[in-house]
Design an enzyme around this catalytic site. Structure first.
Site, mmCIF file in Angstrom:
data_model
loop_
_atom_site.group_PDB
_atom_site.id
_atom_site.type_symbol
_atom_site.label_atom_id
_atom_site.label_comp_id
_atom_site.label_asym_id
_atom_site.label_seq_id
_atom_site.Cartn_x
_atom_site.Cartn_y
_atom_site.Cartn_z
ATOM 1 N N ASP A 88 102.713 -22.294 1.122
ATOM 2 C CA ASP A 88 103.332 -20.969 1.126
ATOM 3 C C ASP A 88 103.316 -20.504 -0.333
ATOM 4 O OD1 ASP A 88 104.890 -18.786 1.455
ATOM 5 O OD2 ASP A 88 106.632 -19.805 2.273
ATOM 6 N N ARG A 158 109.383 -10.134 -2.339
ATOM 7 C CA ARG A 158 108.241 -10.670 -1.609
ATOM 8 C C ARG A 158 107.483 -9.583 -0.846
ATOM 9 N NH1 ARG A 158 111.034 -14.920 2.085
ATOM 10 N NH2 ARG A 158 108.891 -15.589 2.500
ATOM 11 N N LYS A 188 102.751 -11.828 7.567
ATOM 12 C CA LYS A 188 104.052 -12.316 8.048
ATOM 13 C C LYS A 188 105.135 -11.320 7.652
ATOM 14 C CE LYS A 188 105.141 -15.207 4.021
ATOM 15 N NZ LYS A 188 105.264 -16.559 3.474
ATOM 16 N N HIS A 201 116.782 -18.408 7.019
ATOM 17 C CA HIS A 201 116.911 -19.838 6.716
ATOM 18 C C HIS A 201 118.308 -20.325 7.127
ATOM 19 C CE1 HIS A 201 113.691 -18.605 3.910
ATOM 20 N NE2 HIS A 201 113.242 -19.814 4.115
ATOM 21 N N ASP A 275 106.942 -19.408 11.911
ATOM 22 C CA ASP A 275 107.637 -19.659 10.657
ATOM 23 C C ASP A 275 108.233 -21.068 10.775
ATOM 24 O OD1 ASP A 275 108.689 -19.294 8.141
ATOM 25 O OD2 ASP A 275 109.754 -17.438 8.607
#
Length: 499
Positions: A88, A158, A188, A201, A275
């Site tokens: 990643d 990001r 993504k 997360h 993911d």
């Protein structure tokens, strides 16, 4: 190959570069006993858990790159079918590995003033070459998320920004550059993680939008890529009730979302990768080992990333999936390996990087993205004030005098004597945790200075951190540098001198 061996090819568990010998041997057992299809490399368990443990940054450890190459060779030597090695690396190998080339963040590239697509493709290409030469076949990037929530805890820097069409074009350009370099890439986090307020997360973000709103924004960059032949998409762990019959089910395990919408309605024919399956948004839903992996496969994922229960996952899929389903996905995975040259994998030597060429690219990019976002820079006036001993300079959040302060080549006077002050802010972290790492007392000092004297704010780092300085109109001018690279500082110094 039997059914179990075929299913094993769908798994890409996490491998940590800095780990114990015991854990390295556990990966070896997965390769030998479970015959897994790939590995996704991370720096260390500490950094992979950075979000869980409220740490802003990862560890700094020696020889990461050499260790990575050694592990790739060690693991490939044990695998009957060569492993698909992924990472990643949204801004290059440097996202996971010290002393390797770092490229600008997506938010920075989104600010390019001219020829954005051309430059972003070049960055993707260079990034891809770095990875290909290091034995990596697939980069789990770029983000096609439209960052419309400025308080988004997990996307932010990001994303290529908050303009839907620009994000679509630049994400596809980055993808195309990597593909040109001969590695795989993926858009993504489908169906779009940019307008969420929860970090997946840690928990499940729920996006309450109508299908029409989603099509106009979140889904747009993915449809743009699909229409242009994108071959891989990663599905995120976020719930979008408007697309799943009102249910708060994570997209990554929703058959309605992956099979019906993405593959059916939107026409995507490539590979779907999940993911990380260890993320709290999904990991806590199925306490029985292997059930999450089956649900992810049944929903339509072809590659299962970061599974913590490989053996049980393989067994559960074998029990529940038909031979036809397994064969169809196996063919896709093997075809991907063939196209990316995985099946001809050879031992990798530690490559050297052309740092001079990399630095030149950084300068050219900085000249294109550094932006005066309010006011104007009057270079002649700054030089006159410096000659008269009336120009002040102060840096914040740096340990030592910066490259910028050395390159600017103007004589500075003490703040109390100055009629005008250049304030350079070096944002400590690109992540929003703890005000991007900025101490409140220092922020207050900057704001106070701007109220009392004309100040030019020179901001190096994530522009989303500007909100913590509150009233930007208190500054005579604000110049955004986006990155703290030495090349960016050098170009910024020239910008202020009018060169």
């Amino acid at each position: 190959m039997n059914k179990i061996q075929k299913i094993s090819q769908f798994f890409s568990p996490a491998a940590f570069i800095h780990d114990t010998e015991e854990n390295y041997q556990a990966i070896e057992r997965l390769i030998i006993e479970q015959e897994i299809g790939g590995l996704t490399f991370f720096h260390s368990r500490h950094s992979a858990a950075a979000n869980f443990e409220k740490r802003a940054e990862s560890l700094d450890t020696e020889d990461t790159f050499e260790k990575l190459i050694g592990l790739i060779n060690r693991y490939q030597a044990l695998s009957k079918i060569p492993l698909l090695i992924s990472i990643d690396g949204e801004y290059g190998l440097a996202m996971r590995i010290e002393k390797t080339p770092q490229y600008p963040f997506a938010i920075t590239l989104g600010a390019l003033k001219k020829d954005g697509e051309k430059w972003v493709e070049e960055v993707g290409y260079r990034m891809g070459l770095d990875m290909k030469r290091s034995g990596i076949h697939l980069n789990l990037a770029p983000c096609a998320d439209v960052n419309t929530n400025p308080n988004n805890p997990v996307i932010g820097y990001r994303s290529f920004g908050d303009q839907t069409e620009n994000v679509a074009k630049l994400a596809f350009a980055a993808y195309s550059g990597m593909k040109k370099a001969g590695i795989g890439a993926c858009l993504k986090h489908f169906p779009g993680h940019g307008d969420t307020a929860v970090d997946s997360h840690l928990g499940l973000p729920i996006l309450q939008k109508t299908k029409a709103e989603l099509e106009a924004e979140e889904l747009f960059p993915f449809q743009y890529g699909i229409d242009r032949g994108v071959e891989m998409i990663m599905v995120g762990h976020l719930a979008v009730p408007a697309l799943t019959g009102g249910k708060d089910i994570p997209a990554s395990i929703s058959r309605e979302l992956i099979t019906d919408l993405l593959k059916g309605e939107m026409g995507f024919q490539g590979l779907v990768i999940s993911d990380a399956l260890n993320m709290k948004a999904v990991a806590n839903l199925y306490p029985e080992p292997g059930e999450l992996e089956w649900q992810a496969f049944h929903a339509g994922n072809d590659i299962l990333c970061f599974s913590d229960h490989v053996k049980e996952g393989i067994e559960r899929i074998a029990q529940n999936a038909s031979d036809k389903e397994v064969d169809a996905v196996f063919e896709k995975v093997i075809d991907l390996k063939r196209r990316l040259g995985v099946l001809k994998a050879k031992p990798v030597k530690v490559p050297t990087f052309d740092w001079e060429s990399h630095s030149q690219l950084q300068k050219e990019l900085a000249e294109n993205y550094i932006s005066v976002i309010s006011g104007e820079i009057k270079s002649a006036e700054l030089q006159a004030l410096a000659r008269e001993g009336k120009l002040g300079f102060q840096e914040f959040f740096t340990q030592n005098p910066s490259r910028f302060s050395q390159d600017i080549k103007l004589e500075f006077s003490p703040i109390e004597q100055a009629e005008k002050v250049i304030i350079a802010v070096f944002v400590p972290s690109h992540k929003p945790l703890n005000q991007f790492g900025m101490d409140q007392a220092m922020l207050d000092e900057i704001k106070e200075l701007a109220k009392n004297k004309p100040c030019i704010l020179v901001h190096f780092g994530n522009p989303l951190a500007l909100k913590h300085l509150e009233k930007l109109e208190d500054f005579e001018a604000v110049v955004c540098g986006y990155q703290g690279f030495e090349e960016t500082q050098e170009v910024m110094a020239k910008t202020l001198q009018g060169l």
